[in-house]
Design an enzyme around this catalytic site. Structure first.
Site, PDB file in Angstrom:
ATOM      1  N   GLY A  64      25.111  13.455 -28.298  1.00  0.00           N
ATOM      2  CA  GLY A  64      24.389  13.894 -27.151  1.00  0.00           C
ATOM      3  C   GLY A  64      25.059  13.149 -26.177  1.00  0.00           C
ATOM      4  O   GLY A  64      25.286  14.110 -25.085  1.00  0.00           O
ATOM      5  N   ALA A  65      25.387  12.033 -26.162  1.00  0.00           N
ATOM      6  CA  ALA A  65      25.638  11.312 -24.975  1.00  0.00           C
ATOM      7  C   ALA A  65      27.178  11.824 -24.532  1.00  0.00           C
ATOM      8  O   ALA A  65      27.612  11.853 -23.290  1.00  0.00           O
ATOM      9  CB  ALA A  65      26.003   9.728 -25.387  1.00  0.00           C
ATOM     10  N   GLY A  70       0.777  -1.210   0.032  1.00  0.00           N
ATOM     11  CA  GLY A  70       0.019   0.030  -0.040  1.00  0.00           C
ATOM     12  C   GLY A  70       0.712   1.163   0.078  1.00  0.00           C
ATOM     13  O   GLY A  70       2.006   1.261  -0.406  1.00  0.00           O
ATOM     14  N   GLY A  71       0.221   2.249   0.543  1.00  0.00           N
ATOM     15  CA  GLY A  71       0.923   3.559   0.388  1.00  0.00           C
ATOM     16  C   GLY A  71       2.425   3.415   1.352  1.00  0.00           C
ATOM     17  O   GLY A  71       3.063   4.400   1.174  1.00  0.00           O
TER      18      GLY A  71
END
Ligand code: HXC
Length: 516
Positions: free
Chosen positions: A406-407, A171-172
């Site tokens: 870009g790398a 859960g949370g």
């Protein structure tokens, strides 16, 4: 009652607090291969260093059936102790008390030690083993979780926060560990999921067990939620202690130094033979890292997740460093969504906690493909770029082979504040590799050639000769030096020593807007 009777009474009460949910539940815990909350603390902390706080805190025991002999235990043991002599705050949930579920009192105990950790600048370690919100307490228990989430967030980047998941975490409740810096899990006994197998079955009709949905291997290799997966609690807690060789107490301290007999000026001839002559042949970047760092000791983080980028801690010349390295042996070392997330989170941890970054680079670019584009490689790749751009710690790069496109910019280039950027003579720094470049630049010439294949090979050779080396970048000063690979260790140690007093600052602002 005289003082002696009072002391006897105190002794009895203390023993009662240590009994947790009682002998039968403890035995059940052991039978599942799990240790008790206190046994775990004994393994985690230096011997006899644990000081318990709030041991007499009571939950609203009247409303909790079956918890009679747990009257003095809110289902969590809290306090402080030391790891290798250094102060840490800890909480250890006790599954034998109402399933370790989080009551108001339970939450208050955790909140108290988190507040102490922030005020005193020391790490917080949570040992999680809990059925989640204590159902009988309703929204009060949800409020308790929220109190913890808030503190996790405020402490992020101020003191290191570490989570070991040693039982259910559902859960949370998963969101507290998720905000912390590192998550350790244990195969076969620990689980994390937002909704368990039964709910999954009802909603999506998928049949899956707890291990398959949210076990250690799932989170350490598929989701990337966990950084470490271990075979037993003993191994897990031992390895968690090792993390403290590398991290400081808080964001105002430098990371710890570690003595080494590994000579600072050690040259390594084997480094000459690691990068294959054939540029497309893979090699294992672990070999480079281990040959360069102190004693060959690399504490790898996220080892089983996104293996095309390696991240982890090591020492260089006795100083703790964070290592980020492309891995040519996996997907040729390309940057993709998963490894960008992995790298960005690690770089930001190191930057937050003053740990210098050492980057080993061999990257052909970003991974092409519909799945990557539709999955958001643009925004996820941007996270890694952003993380490097904003980092103000000392930053050193060694380009071993490819640094394309870009790398090249992303991987700690000088343009984005890399401090010392070195290249081996085998480095190829350009917009793209010879094959791709030639196909774009000379499409017409190749089509018109008598022997297109031979012409392509000739053009590639020519491109390689003109562009695919480190000297164009070095001529611009984008590379500080082209070095003999054998000298990598002494050169890195020298650079980090030179940068030891580095001060750099980003413009004042509330916070940046990391592309999430
Ligand atoms: C109260 C709980 C409890 C809970 C377990 N127990 N979880 N009591 N609140 N959340 C009790 C059980 O009733 C049982 O008591 C004892 O703890 C041990 O649990 P068992 O079920 O016998 O153990 P096991 O078979 O190992 O199963 C463990 C479990 C299961 C998988 C965790 O107990 C379970 O599913 N619990 C509920 C999980 C859950 O839905 N929690 C709420 C999640 S939502 P007795 O006396 O019978 O031995 C949540 C929101 C977080 O947490 C909020 C954040 C925003």
């Amino acid at each position: 009652m005289g003082i002696h009777e009072q002391l006897q009474h105190l002794d009895a009460l203390r023993r009662a607090t240590e009994a947790g949910g009682g002998e039968a539940r403890l035995q059940a815990q052991h039978e599942r291969g799990k240790l008790s909350a206190r046994e775990r603390l004994d393994l985690l902390l230096d011997e006899a260093s644990f000081v318990e706080l709030g041991r007499f805190v009571t939950g609203d025991v009247a409303s909790v059936s079956g918890a009679g002999d747990a009257a003095f235990d809110a289902g969590v043991v809290t306090g402080y102790g030391t790891i290798a002599g250094r102060l840490v705050y800890v909480f250890s949930q006790d599954f034998t008390v109402v399933g370790g579920s989080l009551s108001e009192a339970h939450a208050a105990k955790i909140v108290k030690i988190m507040d102490l950790a922030l005020e005193n600048g020391a790490p917080v370690i949570g040992l999680n083993d809990s059925g989640g919100a204590r159902i009988q307490e309703g929204v009060v228990s949800l409020g308790g979780y929220a109190d913890i989430f808030l503190r996790n967030t405020l402490a992020s980047g101020v003191v290191p926060q570490i989570s070991a998941i040693l039982g259910p975490c559902a859960g949370g409740a998963v969101y507290s560990p998720a905000i912390t810096d590192f998550i350790y899990m244990v195969r076969g006994t620990s689980y994390m999921f937002v909704t368990g197998p039964n709910v999954v079955k009802t909603v999506t009709h998928e049949d899956i067990d707890m291990e398959g949905l949210g076990g250690a291997d799932v989170h350490a290799s598929i989701s990337g939620v966990a950084h470490f997966a271990h075979d037993s609690e003993v191994e897990c807690l031992e390895q968690l202690r090792r993390l403290f060789d590398y991290i400081p107490q808080n964001n105002r301290e430098d990371p710890p130094r570690r003595d080494t007999t590994d000579p600072f000026d050690r040259r390594d001839p084997e480094l000459l033979d690691i990068v294959p002559e054939e540029p497309t042949r893979p090699y294992d970047m672990h070999d480079v890292i281990r040959r360069v760092v102190d004693d060959g000791d690399f504490y790898e983080v996220h080892r089983d997740y996104a293996g095309n980028l390696l991240v982890g801690f090591a020492h260089l010349g006795g100083r703790a460093v964070g290592v980020v390295a492309n891995q040519p042996a996996v997907l040729a070392g390309v940057l993709d969504i998963a490894c960008s997330l992995k790298g960005a989170r690690f770089v930001r941890f190191c930057d937050a906690f003053n740990i210098p970054l050492v980057v080993f680079e061999d990257v052909p670019g970003f991974l092409p493909g519909v799945a990557q584009e539709h999955g958001g490689i643009i925004k996820h790749g941007a996270k890694l770029l952003y993380a490097f751009c904003e980092a103000t710690v000392p930053r050193v790069t060694v380009i071993t082979r490819k640094a394309y496109g870009g790398a090249y910019d992303v991987m700690n280039s000088k343009h984005i504040r890399g401090d010392i950027n070195l290249a081996w003579p085998t480095a190829e720094i350009a917009v793209m590799g010879p094959k791709g470049a030639v196909e774009i630049l000379f499409r017409k010439e190749i089509a018109a050639a008598d022997d297109p294949e031979a012409e392509t090979r000739r053009l590639e050779q020519d491109y390689r000769h003109r562009m695919a080396h480190p000297f164009v970048a070095a001529a611009r000063g984008y590379i500080d030096d082209v070095i003999d690979p054998r000298d990598t260790r002494p050169r890195l140690i020298g650079a980090l020593d030179m940068l030891r007093n580095k001060k750099d600052q980003n413009p004042p602002r509330k916070h940046g807007n990391l592309p999430l």
